[in-house]
Write an enzyme that holds these catalytic residues in place. Structure first.
Site, PDB file in Angstrom:
ATOM      1  N   ASP A  45       0.817  -1.208   0.000  1.00  0.00           N
ATOM      2  CA  ASP A  45       0.000   0.000   0.000  1.00  0.00           C
ATOM      3  C   ASP A  45       0.854   1.263   0.000  1.00  0.00           C
ATOM      4  O   ASP A  45       1.869   1.341   0.699  1.00  0.00           O
ATOM      5  CB  ASP A  45      -0.913   0.005   1.233  1.00  0.00           C
ATOM      6  CG  ASP A  45      -1.828   1.206   1.247  1.00  0.00           C
ATOM      7  OD1 ASP A  45      -2.781   1.227   0.454  1.00  0.00           O
ATOM      8  OD2 ASP A  45      -1.568   2.139   2.037  1.00  0.00           O
TER       9      ASP A  45
ATOM     10  N   GLU B 234       0.370  -1.372  -5.047  1.00  0.00           N
ATOM     11  CA  GLU B 234      -0.765  -0.448  -5.070  1.00  0.00           C
ATOM     12  C   GLU B 234      -0.209   0.897  -5.513  1.00  0.00           C
ATOM     13  O   GLU B 234       0.125   1.758  -4.702  1.00  0.00           O
ATOM     14  CB  GLU B 234      -1.408  -0.361  -3.683  1.00  0.00           C
ATOM     15  CG  GLU B 234      -2.737   0.398  -3.669  1.00  0.00           C
ATOM     16  CD  GLU B 234      -2.628   1.846  -3.222  1.00  0.00           C
ATOM     17  OE1 GLU B 234      -3.529   2.634  -3.542  1.00  0.00           O
ATOM     18  OE2 GLU B 234      -1.629   2.187  -2.549  1.00  0.00           O
TER      19      GLU B 234
END
Length: 645
Positions: free
Chosen positions: A278, A320
């Protein structure tokens, strides 16, 4: 290129093993991936000569802790390195609590996932976040603990084992850019511990922050303007890209790298097989830039991946990185990093283009955007989705828009108006998220079904619109399932769940309207999933048919790229997938009106007699192919034609 360990490292490895087979396995992997590890580390940490030895000690400890069944999975994956690229890979994305209450509840519902054909389960942030506001779980206070309301780490390991027995890989988020202000590292930094202050970007005054701000964008301009926050206890300005309670980490510090290498192996040993990295694009800070997509990010990822390859080769990384296409390919590996960084990345243009074409009923912009999207390495895969947990940002490039005679700004404004329901004739029910008056940017929140028109159709009791809304949603899923890579189904879309319009009744959600498309699973509706007279049944059965067709079609292996075929009809998208079994041509009508397609593109690909893999029907298009509203076909040569060839 193999890496031969230095005598000091070799003696450390030998001293750590009693079993010759375990020693040989570890040493062979270290020889294979050691150069990738060394090159990644030296590119970022040239002045940390002891880092490799410290890291090796962490890796050996994790290797000793790795269970026998996980080591067996490692061996399987090494023999089948394309396991995540295969046509039977179907992903499902959900919040554990909203899907089933607890991790034990998720385990009880594994048969539901099996029935749907899921082979990959992404449970949204479940590592222990800070209390209260926590950016949907992305403000992690402890990477080694699970949210207490979901269970504990033993429950997570049990769930992973149950999933593994069903051939389902568990994906978890690993937030790389920042930790919660309440994380142990940040607490120690705030208390004045010099070692941990170096884990973060802390500034005594605004001199450097103001210099950085000259080139930094704002991620959440509505509720988190700027990129720095004053912390009274730390007596410092803290770099906080996302929210004041999320402290950005200083990845220039090798101790931070070492911490995350250990965390990855710790979680891999609990059964995590896919790490969603992330906020990866934001990890490295450089004055005078937007502090995204810096080259050091890819060197760090290469080194982390090499660590995982040596100890836990069953593990893959998913980046991501919601960045421009020309930057995105670096997260899958370009140049010196080719094939050495993340194995998966989000195709961040496909979702936007699907909703754009559904609104405009025109595929020319989508055709252009997909045709100039750079090809990925053949050993990697895209993750594609119709909807996700996040908002939809209208990433329409001005160059793509200009190429098809549109204004980029005008089209982005049209899409925001259309999907917020204010454009005349819109079928959508969405909410504007993060309106930025300075740039005019307006992102959109909303569930797939509500954006596709189901909510409006039900309000108006319009049977035709209800049918068309489901057809739109099935068309979007057909595009995603037929694109190759790993299609990611967002929880509730399989049942056409609507917006959760009461999200603001929960104080912790009231300020973030993305919770409108994060409903709780409706198990009463799920119980009606085989009732073809219900909306949930029509959606579920239609999706199940698409999934079954995909799994039976070898053309969807991710090593093959989908390529745009110029379409003679501006409402009909054509994508081809060349394959040794013959070309597959996907045909999609993005209009609610019947369309006709001149059959020349089919004839040119040997599809004068074809089989539709979705319906199983045989198609002989002649000079013209008739396409019902929102039709979707996956056409391959008929079996008798293949025999003749």
């Amino acid at each position: 290129m193999e890496h031969v360990p230095t005598p000091d490292l070799l003696s450390l490895i030998h001293a750590a093993y009693d079993d010759d087979r375990d020693l040989e396995t570890f040493q062979l992997r270290f020889e294979r991936y050691g150069s990738e590890l060394r090159d990644g580390l030296s590119a970022v940490y040239p002045d940390a000569p002891d880092l490799m030895q410290r890291l090796l000690e962490v890796m050996i400890h994790a290797d000793h802790e790795r269970s026998g069944d996980l080591k067996r999975l490692d061996a399987q994956r090494l023999l089948s390195p394309d396991w995540f690229q295969k046509e039977d890979m179907i992903g499902y994305v959900c919040y554990a609590d909203r899907f089933a209450g607890t991790l034990t509840g998720v385990q009880e519902h594994v048969p539901y996932l099996e029935e749907l054909g899921v082979k990959y389960l992404h449970l949204m942030p479940l590592l222990k976040p800070r209390e209260g506001e926590n950016d949907g779980g992305y403000a992690v206070a402890d990477y080694r603990e699970v949210r207490p309301d979901l269970g504990d780490m033993r429950d997570l390991a049990r769930l992973a084992k149950r999933l593994r027995a069903s051939g389902v890989s568990l994906c978890l988020d690993l937030v790389l850019n920042h930790v919660a202000r309440e994380h142990e590292w940040a607490e120690k930094a705030r208390a004045g511990n010099a070692k941990y202050r170096d884990y973060f970007h802390l500034f005594p005054d605004r001199t450097l922050p103001d210099s950085y701000e000259q080139t930094l964008p704002e991620v959440f301009p509505d509720f988190a303007p700027g990129n720095f926050s004053w912390d009274e206890q730390a007596q410092s300005w803290v770099w906080t890209t996302f929210n004041h309670y999320q402290w950005d980490l200083n990845w220039a510090n090798p101790d931070v790298f070492l911490e995350f290498a250990e965390l990855i192996l710790y979680l891999a040993n609990r059964g995590v097989e896919i790490f969603r990295l992330d906020a990866i694009a934001f990890m490295w800070k450089r004055l005078g830039t937007n502090c995204q997509n810096q080259s050091e990010v890819h060197a760090i990822t290469q080194a982390l991946r090499a660590v995982a390859r040596i100890v836990a080769p069953a593990v893959v990384f998913k980046a991501e990185a919601i960045v421009a296409p020309e930057e995105l390919l670096f997260y899958l590996g370009r140049g010196a990093h080719h094939g050495k960084v993340s194995d998966l990345a989000y195709h961040n243009s496909l979702m936007v283009q699907i909703w754009s074409s559904l609104a405009s009923r025109d595929i020319r912009l989508m055709e252009r955007a997909l045709s100039v999207f750079p090809p990925k390495p053949t050993s990697t895969a895209w993750g594609m989705y119709v909807r996700c947990h996040d908002d939809i940002g209208w990433a329409i490039s001005d160059a793509d828009a200009d190429a098809v005679g549109l204004s980029g700004e005008g089209h982005r404004r049209f899409l925001s108006d259309f999907y917020s329901g204010v454009f005349p004739g819109s079928f959508a029910r969405g909410l504007v998220f993060q309106h930025n008056p300075r740039t005019g940017d307006r992102r959109i929140s909303g569930s797939g079904a509500s954006l596709a028109g189901l909510e409006r159709a039900l309000e108006q009791r319009d049977a035709r619109e209800l049918h068309l809304s489901l057809e739109r949603l099935l068309l979007g899923h057909a595009v995603v399932l037929g694109f190759g890579g790993i299609p990611l189904l967002y929880m509730g879309d399989e049942l056409a769940l609507l917006n959760h319009n009461h999200f603001a009744e929960h104080p912790e959600h009231a300020g973030d309207n993305r919770w409108v498309h994060r409903p709780r699973m409706n198990w009463d509706k799920a119980a009606r999933r085989f009732d073809a007279s219900s909306t949930e049944g029509r959606m579920y059965l239609g999706l199940q048919q698409l999934i079954a067709a995909r799994k039976a079609t070898a053309h969807f292996h991710a090593a093959v790229e989908s390529r745009v075929v110029p379409s003679p009809n501006p409402h009909v998208l054509l994508l081809e997938r060349p394959h040794p079994l013959g070309t597959l041509l996907a045909v999609y009508n993005f209009s609610e009106a019947e369309q006709h397609l001149y059959a020349a593109p089919l004839h040119e690909r040997g599809l004068t007699r074809a089989r539709d893999r979705i319906s199983g029907a045989h198609v002989a298009p002649g000079e013209m192919l008739a396409l019902p509203p929102y039709a979707r076909f996956w056409l391959t040569p008929s079996e008798d034609a293949q025999t003749r060839w």
